[in-house]
Design a protein around this motif. Sequence first.
Motif, short mmCIF file in Angstrom:
data_model
loop_
_atom_site.label_atom_id
_atom_site.label_comp_id
_atom_site.label_asym_id
_atom_site.label_seq_id
_atom_site.Cartn_x
_atom_site.Cartn_y
_atom_site.Cartn_z
N LEU A 92 0.84 -1.21 0.00
CA LEU A 92 0.00 0.00 0.00
C LEU A 92 0.87 1.25 0.00
O LEU A 92 0.38 2.37 -0.08
CB LEU A 92 -0.93 0.00 1.22
N ALA A 93 2.17 1.04 0.12
CA ALA A 93 3.11 2.16 0.02
C ALA A 93 4.31 1.67 -0.79
O ALA A 93 4.50 0.46 -0.94
CB ALA A 93 3.57 2.59 1.41
N TYR A 94 5.07 2.60 -1.32
CA TYR A 94 6.24 2.22 -2.12
C TYR A 94 7.32 3.29 -2.00
O TYR A 94 7.02 4.46 -1.73
CB TYR A 94 5.83 1.99 -3.58
N PRO A 95 8.59 2.86 -2.19
CA PRO A 95 9.67 3.84 -2.14
C PRO A 95 9.71 4.68 -3.41
O PRO A 95 9.33 4.20 -4.47
CB PRO A 95 10.93 2.97 -2.02
N CYS A 96 10.19 5.92 -3.27
CA CYS A 96 10.21 6.84 -4.39
C CYS A 96 11.57 7.53 -4.44
O CYS A 96 12.12 7.89 -3.40
CB CYS A 96 9.10 7.87 -4.20
N ALA A 97 12.10 7.71 -5.64
CA ALA A 97 13.42 8.30 -5.80
C ALA A 97 13.34 9.73 -6.35
O ALA A 97 14.36 10.37 -6.58
CB ALA A 97 14.25 7.44 -6.74
N CYS A 98 12.12 10.22 -6.58
CA CYS A 98 11.99 11.48 -7.30
C CYS A 98 12.32 12.72 -6.46
O CYS A 98 11.92 12.82 -5.30
CB CYS A 98 10.57 11.62 -7.83
N THR A 99 13.00 13.65 -7.11
CA THR A 99 13.18 14.98 -6.53
C THR A 99 12.01 15.82 -7.05
O THR A 99 11.29 15.41 -7.96
CB THR A 99 14.48 15.63 -7.04
N ARG A 100 11.87 17.01 -6.51
CA ARG A 100 10.85 17.93 -7.02
C ARG A 100 11.01 18.18 -8.50
O ARG A 100 10.04 18.24 -9.25
CB ARG A 100 11.01 19.28 -6.33
N LYS A 101 12.29 18.31 -8.87
CA LYS A 101 12.58 18.61 -10.27
C LYS A 101 12.16 17.44 -11.15
O LYS A 101 11.58 17.64 -12.22
CB LYS A 101 14.09 18.88 -10.41
N ASP A 102 12.45 16.20 -10.69
CA ASP A 102 12.02 15.01 -11.46
C ASP A 102 10.51 15.05 -11.66
O ASP A 102 10.00 14.72 -12.72
CB ASP A 102 12.34 13.72 -10.69
N ILE A 103 9.81 15.42 -10.60
CA ILE A 103 8.34 15.43 -10.67
C ILE A 103 7.86 16.48 -11.66
O ILE A 103 7.01 16.22 -12.51
CB ILE A 103 7.74 15.65 -9.26
N ALA A 147 18.23 5.92 -6.10
CA ALA A 147 18.25 5.82 -4.62
C ALA A 147 16.93 6.31 -4.05
O ALA A 147 16.36 7.29 -4.51
CB ALA A 147 19.39 6.65 -4.07
N VAL A 148 16.47 5.64 -2.99
CA VAL A 148 15.21 6.02 -2.37
C VAL A 148 15.36 7.37 -1.64
O VAL A 148 16.36 7.63 -1.00
CB VAL A 148 14.70 4.90 -1.43
N ARG A 149 14.38 8.22 -1.83
CA ARG A 149 14.36 9.51 -1.12
C ARG A 149 13.16 9.62 -0.19
O ARG A 149 13.17 10.39 0.77
CB ARG A 149 14.24 10.67 -2.12
N SER A 150 12.08 8.90 -0.53
CA SER A 150 10.87 8.99 0.29
C SER A 150 10.02 7.76 0.08
O SER A 150 10.36 6.89 -0.73
CB SER A 150 10.07 10.25 -0.10
N TRP A 151 8.94 7.67 0.85
CA TRP A 151 7.97 6.57 0.69
C TRP A 151 6.60 7.21 0.54
O TRP A 151 6.25 8.14 1.27
CB TRP A 151 8.00 5.66 1.92
N ARG A 156 10.33 10.64 4.67
CA ARG A 156 11.34 10.97 3.68
C ARG A 156 12.72 11.03 4.33
O ARG A 156 12.84 11.23 5.54
CB ARG A 156 11.01 12.28 2.96
N ILE A 157 13.72 10.83 3.49
CA ILE A 157 15.09 10.88 3.98
C ILE A 157 15.55 12.34 3.95
O ILE A 157 15.43 13.01 2.93
CB ILE A 157 16.01 9.99 3.13
N ILE A 213 15.59 10.15 8.95
CA ILE A 213 14.31 9.94 8.27
C ILE A 213 13.24 10.75 8.98
O ILE A 213 13.10 10.68 10.20
CB ILE A 213 13.95 8.45 8.22
N GLY A 214 12.51 11.52 8.22
CA GLY A 214 11.47 12.36 8.81
C GLY A 214 10.09 11.85 8.42
O GLY A 214 9.91 11.30 7.33
#
Length: 298
Positions: free
Chosen positions: A98-109, A140-144, A180-181, A186-187
């Motif tokens: 129901l959750a997944y790791p994400c590697a995107c930066t704001r810029k990627d998005i 690399a993972v940055r957030s979930w 997020r990392i 981790i916050g």
Amino acid sequence: MNAGHAYRGRFAPSPTGPLHEGSLVAALASWLDARAHGGRWLVRIEDVDLARCRPGLDRVILDQLARCGLVPDEPPLWQSTREPLYAQALERLLAADLAYPCACTRKDIDTALAARGVSHQRHGERVYPGTCRGGLNGRAVRSWRLRIGGDAALVHWTDRRLGPQQQDVAREVGDFVLRRIEAKGIGTTYQLAVVVDDAAQGITHVVRGEDLADNTPRQILLQRALALPTLSYLHTPLVLATDGQKLSKQTGAKALDLSDPLAALQAAAALLGLPALPAPTLADWLAAAVRAWPWRPA
Ligand code: GLU
């Protein structure tokens, strides 16, 4: 008082500044609603975002509340002490996919959104395009993020003051970040922390400012994903600055003048639609305000 027996409410300030007129309205409303229901009232210090929280303000806020006669029925809880619980909740969501790791930066998005012809408005919310739903592709993972399902993403709920509400979370928000990392570790985001703690503290009724109303559908989806009960919500009117903006530290809200706590409470009560009440003492006024509280149990 039978009906209200299990009522547990809370006021959940972020210690980013002292209470101002607007936050006193939310504090008073949550206290009055708890008392009118014969319930318990808790205070939770929402200090997950350490970059924005300022040391010592938790005590300032608790002291301001106490001067207004608003004293929690149980010891306050600090979210900064609860990271292991948030990590556990995320683990459960990941295990259930129901959750997944994400590697995107704001810029990627922004780039992904632009490729789809969606231009991001400067201060608007970015709807996550789902880039990492299928995997990180070696990045690399940055957030979930919470994986929001199509049909299930249309959330209906009834606010006790605003009436029936709905939001398509997939379309308006997208898969949102849970943890997020960060530079310091981790916050946890407000959404995950608030849902985990409302459940852990057995909260039944949320009374808070209307600026938070549009977070409610995200929180309801998270409650469902974690198999937690959905709560009752009442969003209180906002105190607006003279330019019509929401009152906040950014719009120049001043700390409350508590040289006369009763006067500050009376101003907050007027905004909540309470009539002027006889007030020989602070305690008398609070008792009268509980009786006059408009959102009483039937
Ligand atoms: N900590 C949030 C704030 O100060 C309020 C959270 C809530 O009541 O759900 O804006």
